[in-house]
Design a protein around this motif. Sequence first.
Motif, PDB file in Angstrom:
ATOM      1  N   UNK A   1       0.861  -1.179   0.000  1.00  0.00           N
ATOM      2  CA  UNK A   1       0.000   0.000   0.000  1.00  0.00           C
ATOM      3  C   UNK A   1       0.903   1.236   0.000  1.00  0.00           C
ATOM      4  N   UNK A   2       1.212   1.758  -1.182  1.00  0.00           N
ATOM      5  CA  UNK A   2       2.201   2.827  -1.237  1.00  0.00           C
ATOM      6  C   UNK A   2       1.659   4.142  -0.691  1.00  0.00           C
ATOM      7  N   UNK A   3       0.521   4.555  -1.167  1.00  0.00           N
ATOM      8  CA  UNK A   3      -0.119   5.757  -0.620  1.00  0.00           C
ATOM      9  C   UNK A   3      -1.628   5.559  -0.640  1.00  0.00           C
ATOM     10  N   UNK A   4      -2.282   6.069   0.362  1.00  0.00           N
ATOM     11  CA  UNK A   4      -3.745   6.134   0.387  1.00  0.00           C
ATOM     12  C   UNK A   4      -4.125   7.524   0.865  1.00  0.00           C
ATOM     13  N   UNK A   5      -4.982   8.173   0.119  1.00  0.00           N
ATOM     14  CA  UNK A   5      -5.525   9.455   0.568  1.00  0.00           C
ATOM     15  C   UNK A   5      -7.023   9.384   0.352  1.00  0.00           C
ATOM     16  N   UNK A   6      -7.742   9.981   1.245  1.00  0.00           N
ATOM     17  CA  UNK A   6      -9.180   9.894   1.047  1.00  0.00           C
ATOM     18  C   UNK A   6      -9.943  10.958   1.798  1.00  0.00           C
ATOM     19  N   UNK A   7     -11.087  11.300   1.263  1.00  0.00           N
ATOM     20  CA  UNK A   7     -12.044  12.152   1.980  1.00  0.00           C
ATOM     21  C   UNK A   7     -13.283  11.291   2.193  1.00  0.00           C
ATOM     22  N   UNK A   8     -13.747  11.245   3.436  1.00  0.00           N
ATOM     23  CA  UNK A   8     -14.762  10.261   3.784  1.00  0.00           C
ATOM     24  C   UNK A   8     -15.953  10.911   4.458  1.00  0.00           C
ATOM     25  N   UNK A   9     -17.114  10.450   4.056  1.00  0.00           N
ATOM     26  CA  UNK A   9     -18.361  10.856   4.697  1.00  0.00           C
ATOM     27  C   UNK A   9     -18.636   9.846   5.807  1.00  0.00           C
ATOM     28  N   UNK A  10     -18.473  10.297   7.033  1.00  0.00           N
ATOM     29  CA  UNK A  10     -18.592   9.410   8.184  1.00  0.00           C
ATOM     30  C   UNK A  10     -19.973   9.575   8.812  1.00  0.00           C
ATOM     31  N   UNK A  11     -20.599   8.456   9.108  1.00  0.00           N
ATOM     32  CA  UNK A  11     -21.956   8.484   9.662  1.00  0.00           C
ATOM     33  C   UNK A  11     -22.035   9.411  10.868  1.00  0.00           C
TER      34      UNK A  11
ATOM     35  N   UNK B   1     -10.447  13.414   6.457  1.00  0.00           N
ATOM     36  CA  UNK B   1      -9.407  13.232   5.446  1.00  0.00           C
ATOM     37  C   UNK B   1      -8.378  12.269   6.015  1.00  0.00           C
ATOM     38  N   UNK B   2      -8.120  11.206   5.293  1.00  0.00           N
ATOM     39  CA  UNK B   2      -7.129  10.243   5.781  1.00  0.00           C
ATOM     40  C   UNK B   2      -5.935  10.209   4.832  1.00  0.00           C
ATOM     41  N   UNK B   3      -4.838   9.782   5.393  1.00  0.00           N
ATOM     42  CA  UNK B   3      -3.591   9.725   4.636  1.00  0.00           C
ATOM     43  C   UNK B   3      -2.759   8.602   5.212  1.00  0.00           C
ATOM     44  N   UNK B   4      -2.388   7.669   4.376  1.00  0.00           N
ATOM     45  CA  UNK B   4      -1.598   6.543   4.858  1.00  0.00           C
ATOM     46  C   UNK B   4      -0.432   6.232   3.946  1.00  0.00           C
ATOM     47  N   UNK B   5       0.597   5.715   4.541  1.00  0.00           N
ATOM     48  CA  UNK B   5       1.778   5.246   3.819  1.00  0.00           C
ATOM     49  C   UNK B   5       2.064   3.839   4.324  1.00  0.00           C
TER      50      UNK B   5
ATOM     51  N   UNK C   1       1.696   0.712   6.189  1.00  0.00           N
ATOM     52  CA  UNK C   1       0.849   0.334   7.317  1.00  0.00           C
ATOM     53  C   UNK C   1       0.667   1.470   8.320  1.00  0.00           C
ATOM     54  N   UNK C   2       1.162   2.634   7.997  1.00  0.00           N
ATOM     55  CA  UNK C   2       1.072   3.767   8.925  1.00  0.00           C
ATOM     56  C   UNK C   2       0.056   4.778   8.395  1.00  0.00           C
ATOM     57  N   UNK C   3      -0.905   5.107   9.226  1.00  0.00           N
ATOM     58  CA  UNK C   3      -1.918   6.085   8.845  1.00  0.00           C
ATOM     59  C   UNK C   3      -1.908   7.261   9.795  1.00  0.00           C
ATOM     60  N   UNK C   4      -2.047   8.426   9.222  1.00  0.00           N
ATOM     61  CA  UNK C   4      -2.239   9.615  10.032  1.00  0.00           C
ATOM     62  C   UNK C   4      -3.666   9.567  10.567  1.00  0.00           C
ATOM     63  N   UNK C   5      -3.911  10.009  11.778  1.00  0.00           N
ATOM     64  CA  UNK C   5      -5.303  10.064  12.235  1.00  0.00           C
ATOM     65  C   UNK C   5      -6.108  10.969  11.309  1.00  0.00           C
ATOM     66  N   UNK C   6      -7.381  10.725  11.210  1.00  0.00           N
ATOM     67  CA  UNK C   6      -8.178  11.564  10.311  1.00  0.00           C
ATOM     68  C   UNK C   6      -8.061  13.045  10.658  1.00  0.00           C
ATOM     69  N   UNK C   7      -7.935  13.859   9.610  1.00  0.00           N
ATOM     70  CA  UNK C   7      -8.049  15.311   9.791  1.00  0.00           C
ATOM     71  C   UNK C   7      -9.487  15.658   9.430  1.00  0.00           C
ATOM     72  N   UNK C   8     -10.107  16.454  10.261  1.00  0.00           N
ATOM     73  CA  UNK C   8     -11.535  16.754  10.052  1.00  0.00           C
ATOM     74  C   UNK C   8     -11.667  18.138   9.440  1.00  0.00           C
ATOM     75  N   UNK C   9     -12.147  18.168   8.217  1.00  0.00           N
ATOM     76  CA  UNK C   9     -12.344  19.456   7.562  1.00  0.00           C
ATOM     77  C   UNK C   9     -13.520  20.185   8.207  1.00  0.00           C
ATOM     78  N   UNK C  10     -13.503  21.494   8.127  1.00  0.00           N
ATOM     79  CA  UNK C  10     -14.601  22.275   8.703  1.00  0.00           C
ATOM     80  C   UNK C  10     -15.890  22.084   7.907  1.00  0.00           C
ATOM     81  N   UNK C  11     -15.733  21.817   6.623  1.00  0.00           N
ATOM     82  CA  UNK C  11     -16.909  21.639   5.772  1.00  0.00           C
ATOM     83  C   UNK C  11     -16.486  20.845   4.548  1.00  0.00           C
ATOM     84  N   UNK C  12     -17.486  20.411   3.779  1.00  0.00           N
ATOM     85  CA  UNK C  12     -17.194  19.720   2.533  1.00  0.00           C
ATOM     86  C   UNK C  12     -16.629  20.709   1.525  1.00  0.00           C
TER      87      UNK C  12
END
Lengths: 99, 345
Positions: free
Chosen positions: B263-273, B281-285, B287-298
């Motif tokens: 899993x070289x890179x994963x980036x994502x914006x997610x709609x969480x229930x 917003x997630x970001x991983x390299x 097996x290591x993932x940064x904790x989600x960053x929460x945007x103020x708005x979409x």
Amino acid sequence: MAAASMEELGALLRETLAVWHLEGEVRLDAQEIEVAAAGRRLHIVAAPGDVLFPWLVRTAEKSRGVASVAALLRTVRNALDPEHGGVRLRLAPRGVLPP
Amino acid sequence: MIPVSVLTGFLGSGKTTLLAHLLRHPALARTAVIINEFGEIGLDHDLIETSDESFVELTTGCLCCTVRGDLVRTLGELLSRRDAGSIAPFERVVIETTGLADPAPILHALMTDPVLSDRLALAGVVTTVDAFHAFDTLARHPAAVKQVAMADRLVLTKGDLVEGEPAELKAELCRLNPAAPLVPVVHGAAAPELILDSGLYDAGSKAPDVARWLAAEAHGHGHAAHDHHEDIVSFCVYREAPIHAVALALFLETLAEHAGADLLRVKGILNIVESPERPAVIHGVQHVFHPPAWLDRWPSADRRSRLVFITRGIPRSWIERLLDLLEHEVAERSGEPLRQGEPAA
């Protein structure tokens, strides 16, 4: 909704073997999934209705209940490839919930 | 948070030339630089003019493996000296790796060290690509492929040595990493904002950057971009229905456990229930993932969850199936009616 169907699990496991870099095969019938890889073989069957977990993973040595898809993958991998060692997720040390 | 940019690129691809030019820019006057050289004699240091002590050279080995501890220690010391007022209060850090470095362990160190991650934010990975030699380099050196695949920005150097437009190379780089903008640069002359501001976590740049790397869907929508280099594939995964936070955690855990190395890179914006108005917003390299960053708005009216993957041989269908099964399982156990995820075809 019931737990994932045998068809869904079979399809997942078939691709998972490739993700694990294992050559093998996944055979599916109405009653069970048979997975053979790395010289090992196991069977996944639906658990009896009176237990809390949905599936049983049976190898020549033992039978083990698994409660989730994630647990199923871990159990199958451990049975097929006990030397893999595993890599666990690491999360950077900050909050994981919205502020 | 102090932004940290990782500047990588294969041997001779123009990292030091680019860095030297960038550091002359007034906007980067307060930049601490860490240069790692492979070998006992550091030359790059002599090629870069700096005016203060915020410059550290690591010469004990390759930054990606043998001196990772040194990097953490060096960054810690820089912060201590900054706090004590013994060096200028730098506002940015640039780490230049060796040409042979795998960027992943460096990103892991930045993301997981508890002290550093409290004060430093990964501002992005910049990879220089030599337009003249890139095809040969990518064919021969897996490290170079990984450097390209992990980049947030690709800087195309030495274009003046190539006759005409390197269209084939650009297409190849786009296949390897469709999410990274390609910035052509001649003799290192580049605007810093085009090169370094590629982070997800700086408050000012979150939304634009999210929009930028999600533009990769233009390349990945409906089909995987696939390259022969080490079976590297890039693709986007979409979900119409919001995802439970627990399902997301299980998904990331399972990805890391079973496919982390590929899993070289994963980036994502997610709609969480649990957070419908503030996307994660997630970001991983690996097996290591940064904790989600929460945007103020979409950032737009599009509220689908969108995940961009760059992987080595992991099938998109496996990822989609796994996410679907985990989400259904969690929804079922939480007693909610099933909301069918509908990955866009």
